[in-house]
Design a protein around this motif. Sequence first.
Motif, PDB file in Angstrom:
ATOM      1  N   TYR A   1     -73.585  16.603  38.484  1.00  0.00           N
ATOM      2  CA  TYR A   1     -74.769  16.089  39.169  1.00  0.00           C
ATOM      3  C   TYR A   1     -76.041  16.632  38.523  1.00  0.00           C
ATOM      4  N   ASP A   2     -76.028  17.953  38.268  1.00  0.00           N
ATOM      5  CA  ASP A   2     -77.215  18.561  37.649  1.00  0.00           C
ATOM      6  C   ASP A   2     -77.517  17.939  36.297  1.00  0.00           C
TER       7      ASP A   2
ATOM      8  N   ARG B   1     -78.909  14.557  36.865  1.00  0.00           N
ATOM      9  CA  ARG B   1     -80.230  14.717  37.438  1.00  0.00           C
ATOM     10  C   ARG B   1     -81.223  15.046  36.307  1.00  0.00           C
TER      11      ARG B   1
ATOM     12  N   ASP C   1     -84.327  12.873  35.238  1.00  0.00           N
ATOM     13  CA  ASP C   1     -85.712  13.371  35.231  1.00  0.00           C
ATOM     14  C   ASP C   1     -86.360  13.174  33.878  1.00  0.00           C
TER      15      ASP C   1
END
Lengths: 275, 200
Positions: A127-128, A131, A135
């Motif tokens: 997920y990170d 993400r 971004d």
Amino acid sequence: MDITKYIASGVLELYVLDRLEPAERREVERYASEHPEIRAEIASIESSLEALAEADARMPDPSVLTRVLASLGDAAPPAPPTASTLPPAAPPPPANPLNWLPWTVALLMAAAALVLFFGRQSDRSAYDDLRGQFDSLQSDYERQQALCDTTELSLRAAELRLQTVTNPATTGILLAGTPNAPNSSAIVFYNPVLNETFFRATNLPPPPAGKQYQLWAIDASGPKDLGVLAFNLSNSNLLSVPHLSDVAAFAITLEDVGGKPTPDLSQLQVIGNVS
Amino acid sequence: MLSTKMDERQDIVLRLLQQRDQEGMRQLFKHYGGALLSIIDPVIRQPEVSEEVLHDVLLKIWENIGAYDAEKSRLFTWMARIARNAAIDRIRSKSFRKQSKTEAFDVTVRTHNELSQTPSMDHIGVSKLLTRLDDNHRSIIELLYLRDFTQTEAAEELGLPLGTIKTRARRAILQLRTLLQREMVWLPFLYLSLKNIFGY
């Protein structure tokens, strides 16, 4: 060594083409490190071949990039925790046969908790990653968007200027050099219907120190100040200037920095009549 | 003008690759992918296979960027060498030979004559720009740069004494340079005149 002769021999071309025997190649490298002219000639041959390749470039299918990035993605992230880093295996079951059940249940639950924990950890890191990618794409997108907006604005402005300049009611008035400055010239685009005036310095040398060019519109009651020209005004800039009606002529004088309320006509640089 | 643009691009791509930034791969693909294909295509001559080779070449560049020495060559020269070697390795591989057994481009049994007899521009991937060079100049660049010929083989192929290969190569690249300069001068000139005409 005669460097010119060495360069003319073609050995550097063969060096860049990677067609020399190792000994000869080392020799070229040694000379290149000793003589900047040889280094420069090599760079120039390299640039030619690079430009040739570029001229003949055939854009590869974008899927090639996708596949390359996918294999980088596999290799890039740090290795997830492996079995060897897990706590050591469960202690042996106690001897008492009545006691083994709760122990086994507890162990199974601990194992399940570990699986869940590490599973969640890896979900979390996936997920990170996503993400982070999101971004960075988002900020890329915003940057591009801002760039687009600016470009669009300047394009719109340019289009509007072009529309006015090519409008049938627009007259192009050539301001020709006076004996003070026979080679200077400028052009004014004057449109009495749209009430627009544009100015472009087609050839004005930089003003002498302490002086500045001032633009004038001359009508029946005399010269009117249209402003001073920036010192660094480029000859290719098309400026929008204040519009006055019934102008008979435009002129530029050379005045003290900051300009004057009335022109010093002895310093007339260029002038042109509105026909 | 163009060479500063080339330098700028080289610096950006190199920096990103050295930082192991995946953006570096994207930029590498965008700015050099096509040019590298122009090195691979003449050797492989099958567009899909060329792109497979390009895939391997891009990964090789990514993995070996630490070995690139900016003192010795431009980034593109280094990458082009990797690309050409990879392409040559590929056509020497068994799988490739099987795949293209009806084709006559096997390097180990080169069919050299096609070069001098038929202008090679109708083959896939042979330079458009090169066709504008004199025949003599074109063939030497094709053999030494876009094919796998040694100096001796090129001399045999062209029926020249070995000693003249170097000077021939130099004259060819000088002509290429003139040709490129002419193109490079024209484009900015056109741009500037448009800019002058419209005033912005």
